[in-house]
Scaffold this motif. Structure first.
Motif, PDB file in Angstrom:
ATOM      1  N   GLY A 190       0.783  -1.231   0.000  1.00 46.98           N
ATOM      2  CA  GLY A 190       0.000   0.000   0.000  1.00 46.98           C
ATOM      3  C   GLY A 190       0.814   1.280   0.000  1.00 46.98           C
ATOM      4  O   GLY A 190       0.234   2.376   0.005  1.00 46.98           O
ATOM      5  N   PHE A 239      -0.038   4.218  -2.485  1.00 45.03           N
ATOM      6  CA  PHE A 239      -1.257   4.966  -2.174  1.00 45.03           C
ATOM      7  C   PHE A 239      -1.053   5.849  -0.945  1.00 45.03           C
ATOM      8  O   PHE A 239      -1.562   6.969  -0.887  1.00 45.03           O
ATOM      9  CB  PHE A 239      -2.408   3.991  -1.965  1.00 45.03           C
ATOM     10  CG  PHE A 239      -2.588   3.039  -3.107  1.00 45.03           C
ATOM     11  CD1 PHE A 239      -3.077   3.480  -4.332  1.00 45.03           C
ATOM     12  CD2 PHE A 239      -2.221   1.711  -2.982  1.00 45.03           C
ATOM     13  CE1 PHE A 239      -3.224   2.612  -5.401  1.00 45.03           C
ATOM     14  CE2 PHE A 239      -2.362   0.829  -4.042  1.00 45.03           C
ATOM     15  CZ  PHE A 239      -2.861   1.285  -5.255  1.00 45.03           C
ATOM     16  N   TYR A 242      -1.342   9.917  -1.276  1.00 48.91           N
ATOM     17  CA  TYR A 242      -2.235  10.744  -0.475  1.00 48.91           C
ATOM     18  C   TYR A 242      -1.446  11.809   0.282  1.00 48.91           C
ATOM     19  O   TYR A 242      -1.859  12.980   0.329  1.00 48.91           O
ATOM     20  CB  TYR A 242      -3.031   9.892   0.521  1.00 48.91           C
ATOM     21  CG  TYR A 242      -3.911  10.755   1.393  1.00 48.91           C
ATOM     22  CD1 TYR A 242      -5.121  11.232   0.925  1.00 48.91           C
ATOM     23  CD2 TYR A 242      -3.510  11.132   2.672  1.00 48.91           C
ATOM     24  CE1 TYR A 242      -5.917  12.054   1.699  1.00 48.91           C
ATOM     25  CE2 TYR A 242      -4.289  11.954   3.454  1.00 48.91           C
ATOM     26  CZ  TYR A 242      -5.495  12.407   2.963  1.00 48.91           C
ATOM     27  OH  TYR A 242      -6.263  13.236   3.736  1.00 48.91           O
ATOM     28  N   SER A 282     -11.006   7.968   4.959  1.00 46.24           N
ATOM     29  CA  SER A 282     -10.061   6.864   5.111  1.00 46.24           C
ATOM     30  C   SER A 282     -10.136   6.243   6.495  1.00 46.24           C
ATOM     31  O   SER A 282     -10.121   5.017   6.642  1.00 46.24           O
ATOM     32  CB  SER A 282      -8.638   7.371   4.837  1.00 46.24           C
ATOM     33  OG  SER A 282      -7.686   6.372   5.068  1.00 46.24           O
ATOM     34  N   PHE A 297      -4.904  -0.637   3.777  1.00 40.99           N
ATOM     35  CA  PHE A 297      -4.614  -0.554   2.343  1.00 40.99           C
ATOM     36  C   PHE A 297      -5.858  -0.150   1.550  1.00 40.99           C
ATOM     37  O   PHE A 297      -5.814   0.768   0.724  1.00 40.99           O
ATOM     38  CB  PHE A 297      -4.093  -1.908   1.862  1.00 40.99           C
ATOM     39  CG  PHE A 297      -4.028  -2.048   0.372  1.00 40.99           C
ATOM     40  CD1 PHE A 297      -2.971  -1.514  -0.356  1.00 40.99           C
ATOM     41  CD2 PHE A 297      -5.028  -2.715  -0.321  1.00 40.99           C
ATOM     42  CE1 PHE A 297      -2.915  -1.645  -1.735  1.00 40.99           C
ATOM     43  CE2 PHE A 297      -4.978  -2.845  -1.701  1.00 40.99           C
ATOM     44  CZ  PHE A 297      -3.921  -2.312  -2.409  1.00 40.99           C
ATOM     45  N   GLN A 338      -6.910   3.551   2.294  1.00 42.60           N
ATOM     46  CA  GLN A 338      -6.048   4.553   1.666  1.00 42.60           C
ATOM     47  C   GLN A 338      -6.285   4.633   0.165  1.00 42.60           C
ATOM     48  O   GLN A 338      -6.289   5.725  -0.418  1.00 42.60           O
ATOM     49  CB  GLN A 338      -4.581   4.230   1.959  1.00 42.60           C
ATOM     50  CG  GLN A 338      -4.181   4.470   3.409  1.00 42.60           C
ATOM     51  CD  GLN A 338      -2.760   4.026   3.704  1.00 42.60           C
ATOM     52  OE1 GLN A 338      -2.177   3.246   2.950  1.00 42.60           O
ATOM     53  NE2 GLN A 338      -2.209   4.516   4.804  1.00 42.60           N
ATOM     54  N   PHE A 339      -6.487   3.489  -0.473  1.00 43.23           N
ATOM     55  CA  PHE A 339      -6.733   3.468  -1.920  1.00 43.23           C
ATOM     56  C   PHE A 339      -8.021   4.214  -2.275  1.00 43.23           C
ATOM     57  O   PHE A 339      -8.045   5.062  -3.177  1.00 43.23           O
ATOM     58  CB  PHE A 339      -6.808   2.024  -2.418  1.00 43.23           C
ATOM     59  CG  PHE A 339      -7.231   1.910  -3.860  1.00 43.23           C
ATOM     60  CD1 PHE A 339      -6.326   2.151  -4.882  1.00 43.23           C
ATOM     61  CD2 PHE A 339      -8.540   1.579  -4.192  1.00 43.23           C
ATOM     62  CE1 PHE A 339      -6.717   2.058  -6.208  1.00 43.23           C
ATOM     63  CE2 PHE A 339      -8.941   1.488  -5.518  1.00 43.23           C
ATOM     64  CZ  PHE A 339      -8.027   1.728  -6.524  1.00 43.23           C
TER      65      PHE A 339
END
Length: 470
Positions: free
Chosen positions: A147, A150, A154, A177, A208, A211-212
């Motif tokens: 992750g 990402f 961010y 998030s 993960f 955040q994506f």
């Protein structure tokens, strides 16, 4: 464009106290959300998977902080460059910074993700992760590495927005998030519904996914709102490695990144020392650090706010506002951090009990808090001063001070006290190092040459010296 630009330059106008307060609130709430997210994850892991699993995630999270520090410097350099450009009303230069920085973050994040996934076992072994915690830590860390692109993406966009004077938008998507992460944690940890039971790896997978989704929604939002720093088809020529911008990001970003790496590696060295006292000590220290993370939130929020505000005012040439920002930032920090320190002292055992059930671990954690918490007020003042200093691009002296404090004072002192006087004595290395740090950085703020630093040098004078860069 002009409307968006004028909206973003408000940090150079109006009451400084109001601007600082309103800008820092989303940063503070964002820090709260991030720590709350980590705390909830730790409660699930520590309460239901045991001390070994909690020790594993504590070790892995220290590695994650180290990874964030790798790009912190470039991100901060981008933030300062954009802040100064917006303050000077040079939007074209700000977009040049966005294009060049975006390429850097993409390339670095992919490389770190690949290497980290391949060498997770070796990294944890080098940290002397307790044997009983190793399987949990490997499973958790490998997903965290996947992750990384990402997480970096961010954080990059968040720092761009803050440099432009917008601290609210990053907060909204951080909230998204956090909510997703908290909701998904028990689903993947315990295998609720159709999801498989994954234990500590489930906590990492939840992070993960969160955040994506947050990153994708943030990018879509910026383009839907036609944000003035977004790169359009007409700006595709800016998506390149601009030599002048790269030079500034490297000259200023690498020292700031090294400063964060010094902080994180020193933290890893302390964790390595605590690990030698066993899983119970590691879990207790991890719990105490969870709480100290909350204590540091006001300082980090105010430090980030004063850096963005000062950068815009440096770009606008308003030095009187820069120094007023410093004084107000110190006052805000003392009040806000002091209140949190007092609350934790009042409810020391109760707060630690959220993470720890073992009585011996609780006793160790309470000792850590008794000795260290008050000194985070000093840390906060230092953080504010450093935030203003780096807003000009002065980075070398702060880097040297950080190295001396952490690797010549705190870490050797912790190992000495731990070896000769036991586990409880090593905690005194924290307040001692904070006091020395405040003394040195205050002296540099008052009498140093940080005001003369420059972020960008003209292309034709790249060979000129940087004696004023601090």
């Amino acid at each position: 464009m002009s409307a968006a630009m004028s909206k973003s330059t408000h940090l150079t106008e109006g009451p400084i106290g109001k601007s600082l307060f309103l800008f820092s609130l989303p940063l503070l709430f964002g820090n709260v959300l991030q720590s709350l997210n980590g705390t909830v994850n730790s409660i699930w892991v520590g309460s239901y998977l045991g001390e070994s699993a909690f020790a594993a995630t504590s070790n892995a999270n220290n590695i994650m902080f180290f990874l964030l520090s790798l790009v912190f410097g470039i991100g901060m350099a981008s933030t300062i460059l954009i802040g100064q450009s917006v303050g000077a009303q040079d939007i074209h230069r700000a977009k040049r910074v966005v294009g060049t920085s975006a390429l850097f973050f993409l390339a670095l994040s992919v490389m770190i993700a690949l290497l980290g996934w391949l060498f997770s076992n070796a990294i944890l072994t080098a940290m002397h992760t307790p044997t009983d915690a190793m399987p949990y830590a490997i499973a958790y860390l490998r997903i965290i590495f996947i992750g990384i692109p990402f997480m970096y993406g961010y954080n990059f966009i968040m720092m761009i927005l803050r440099g432009a004077g917008d601290s609210k938008t990053p907060f909204y998507f951080l909230l998204l998030s956090t909510v997703l992460d908290i909701v998904l944690n028990p689903v993947f940890i315990f295998g609720l519904g159709p999801a498989p039971r994954m234990g500590t790896a489930g906590a990492a997978l939840a992070t993960f996914i969160a955040q994506f989704v947050s990153l994708a929604c943030l990018v879509a939002h910026l383009y839907r709102k036609r944000y003035f720093l977004r790169l359009t088809r007409e700006d595709r020529g800016l998506l390149r490695f601009d030599r002048q911008i790269i030079s500034s990001l490297v000259r200023k970003g690498i020292p700031m990144g090294l400063q964060m790496m010094i902080v994180s590696t020193s933290g890893l060295a302390i964790v390595n020392l605590v690990n030698s006292f066993g899983s119970v000590a590691t879990a207790a220290y991890g719990a105490a650090m969870q709480l100290s993370g909350y204590i540091q939130m006001p300082a980090m929020a105010i430090g980030g706010a004063v850096s963005s505000i000062a950068a815009q005012n440096v770009g606008a040439g308003k030095w009187d506002r820069v120094h007023k920002t410093t004084l107000l930032g110190i006052v805000f920090n003392i009040v806000m951090t002091g209140v949190l320190v007092g609350l934790i002292y009042l409810f020391n055992r109760q707060t630690l009990s959220l993470f720890l059930k073992d009585e011996s671990a609780l006793a160790i954690g309470m000792t850590v808090n008794h000795i260290t918490l008050w000194s985070f007020i000093l840390f906060g003042i230092t953080f504010v001063l450093t935030g203003v200093i780096r807003s000009t691009g002065s980075v070398i002296v702060p880097l040297g001070i950080t190295f001396v404090i952490l690797w010549c004072v705190r870490t050797p002192l912790a190992y000495y006290l731990g070896q000769y006087y036991g586990l409880h004595a090593l905690w005194w290395s924290f307040p001692i190092s904070f006091m020395v740090n405040l003394l040195i950085i205050s002296s540099y703020y008052l009498w140093g040459n940080w005001r003369e630093a420059k972020m960008l040098q003209p292309p034709k004078t790249s060979e000129s010296t940087e004696s004023a860069s601090g």
